[in-house]
Design a protein around this motif. Structure first.
Motif, short mmCIF file in Angstrom:
data_model
loop_
_atom_site.label_atom_id
_atom_site.label_comp_id
_atom_site.label_asym_id
_atom_site.label_seq_id
_atom_site.Cartn_x
_atom_site.Cartn_y
_atom_site.Cartn_z
N THR A 48 -5.47 6.61 16.66
CA THR A 48 -6.12 7.31 15.38
C THR A 48 -7.28 6.10 14.85
O THR A 48 -8.13 6.30 14.09
CB THR A 48 -6.15 8.79 14.65
N ILE A 49 -6.77 5.37 14.81
CA ILE A 49 -7.37 4.01 14.43
C ILE A 49 -6.95 2.86 14.70
O ILE A 49 -7.65 1.52 14.10
CB ILE A 49 -6.78 3.52 12.93
N ASP A 85 2.21 0.00 6.94
CA ASP A 85 1.29 0.44 6.91
C ASP A 85 -0.01 -0.11 8.24
O ASP A 85 0.05 -0.68 8.19
CB ASP A 85 0.45 -0.13 5.59
N ASP A 121 -2.45 0.98 9.32
CA ASP A 121 -4.19 0.46 8.88
C ASP A 121 -4.26 -0.92 8.39
O ASP A 121 -5.16 -1.84 9.06
CB ASP A 121 -4.29 1.28 7.10
N SER A 122 -3.43 -1.16 7.54
CA SER A 122 -3.35 -2.77 7.42
C SER A 122 -2.58 -3.35 8.44
O SER A 122 -3.55 -4.69 8.32
CB SER A 122 -1.84 -2.99 5.94
N PHE A 173 -3.73 -2.80 11.43
CA PHE A 173 -4.90 -3.04 12.05
C PHE A 173 -5.69 -3.63 12.01
O PHE A 173 -6.74 -4.44 12.51
CB PHE A 173 -5.24 -1.30 12.28
N GLN A 174 -6.53 -4.10 10.58
CA GLN A 174 -7.64 -4.26 9.86
C GLN A 174 -7.45 -5.60 9.04
O GLN A 174 -7.99 -5.97 9.36
CB GLN A 174 -7.75 -3.23 9.18
N THR A 220 0.98 -0.99 0.36
CA THR A 220 0.08 0.33 -0.40
C THR A 220 0.37 1.34 -0.35
O THR A 220 -0.14 2.31 0.51
CB THR A 220 -1.27 0.34 0.63
N ALA A 223 -6.94 1.47 1.76
CA ALA A 223 -7.83 0.88 2.41
C ALA A 223 -8.74 -0.38 0.97
O ALA A 223 -9.56 -1.29 1.59
CB ALA A 223 -9.31 1.74 2.56
N ARG A 256 -0.69 8.30 15.66
CA ARG A 256 -1.49 7.77 14.21
C ARG A 256 -1.95 6.11 15.01
O ARG A 256 -2.71 5.74 14.33
CB ARG A 256 -0.20 7.25 13.16
N PRO A 301 -5.08 6.96 1.13
CA PRO A 301 -6.29 6.48 2.15
C PRO A 301 -7.30 5.79 1.78
O PRO A 301 -7.43 4.36 2.22
CB PRO A 301 -6.34 7.93 3.16
N ASP A 316 -6.53 -3.02 0.82
CA ASP A 316 -6.17 -4.19 1.90
C ASP A 316 -7.25 -5.26 2.06
O ASP A 316 -7.46 -6.11 2.46
CB ASP A 316 -6.76 -3.15 3.23
#
Length: 283
Positions: A268-269, A221, A223-224, A226-227, A189, A198, A265, A194, A201
């Protein structure tokens, strides 16, 4: 999928046999040096069937070095690497070929051949490993385009005509060309906005669920991680410092790990299940 607990004690009996059956890549005590510089120092790591493993660490810590070593692109100075039960670095040419047909690789920045169209790029692994007619290769390559969500009119375009997100998807389609059991993703990513990140992912998670893929993902990343990731492994000082689900990362007491997973950072996620900890100041 149950996480791999980073406990040195291993289960015995049938439970141990079951866990071993789930391991598709086993890296044990691998050492890699470049000159006098030791990058990986007796590093061990397992990759399990059907999981998305996120591999993270400071820049320059050796994440891509380990990826390239597993793929046979770097030489190791010690340890073993078993892929699908085969000692890949020491295997015969036929056994190595059999292993290579069962994996796909998305290199950082896509690494598409600039002089080939998207369709021709996807067909490269087929030409290398399979004996198919041109018409059948074209049909299969177009199916891969659909699989990664690219429009059919992208088939005749060159990499220079694609957006960053389209390059990533085209490179993923090429990685999926041989219907692999495991895909290696190196910073998949990076460079995406963003929303594009997403979406990518989500694509990886969908492909894992529908195709039964195992995914080894080197990433920065958050976000990657965490998700998308079922399990995370952190590289530091040439070794895997900690591995396990997100909750293990959040509880691990190490300066870099704490800074990475507890930073502004990350807050926030933070995953919903950890929201209570965040209110308590743990996250």
């Amino acid at each position: 999928m149950p996480p791999l607990v980073s406990d040195p004690a291993r289960p015995n009996g049938a439970a141990a046999a079951s866990q071993d059956d789930d391991i598709i890549i086993r890296v044990e005590d691998v050492t890699v040096r470049f000159g006098e510089n030791t990058i990986l120092d007796n590093l061990s790591l397992d990759v399990r069937r059907g999981e998305i493993l996120g591999f993270v660490g400071p820049s320059g810590s050796g994440k891509s070095v380990l990826l390239r070593t597993i793929l046979g692109l770097n030489q190791k100075q010690g340890g073993t690497i078993d892929v699908f039960g085969i000692n890949y670095p020491e295997a015969s040419d036929d056994d190595r070929l059999a292993v290579e047909r069962r994996w796909g690789v998305l290199f950082q920045h896509g690494a598409l051949f600039s002089s080939l169209t998207v369709l021709e790029n996807i067909e490269v692994p087929m030409r290398e490993y399979l004996d198919l007619s041109p018409a059948l290769m074209h049909e299969l390559a177009r199916l891969k385009l659909d699989l990664v969500g690219l429009p059919q009119d992208a088939a005749g375009k060159f990499p220079s005509e694609l957006s960053g997100g389209m390059i990533k998807r085209a490179a993923l389609a090429r990685a999926l060309a041989l219907d692999p059991d495991v895909v290696f993703l190196d910073e998949p990513t990076s460079g995406l906005d963003p929303i594009g990140a997403a979406d990518f992912d989500q694509l990886i998670m969908t492909l894992r669920d529908t195709l039964g893929l195992s995914v080894y993902m080197v990433t920065h990343d958050l976000d990657s991680l965490f998700q998308a990731c079922d399990r995370i492994a952190v590289l530091g000082d040439g070794k895997v410092l900690v591995e396990g689900p997100l909750s293990t990362m959040l509880a691990f007491d190490h300066p870099w790990v704490k800074s990475y997973f507890h930073g502004k950072r990350a807050r926030t996620i933070v995953a919903p299940e950890n929201a209570g900890h965040a209110q308590e100041g743990i996250v």
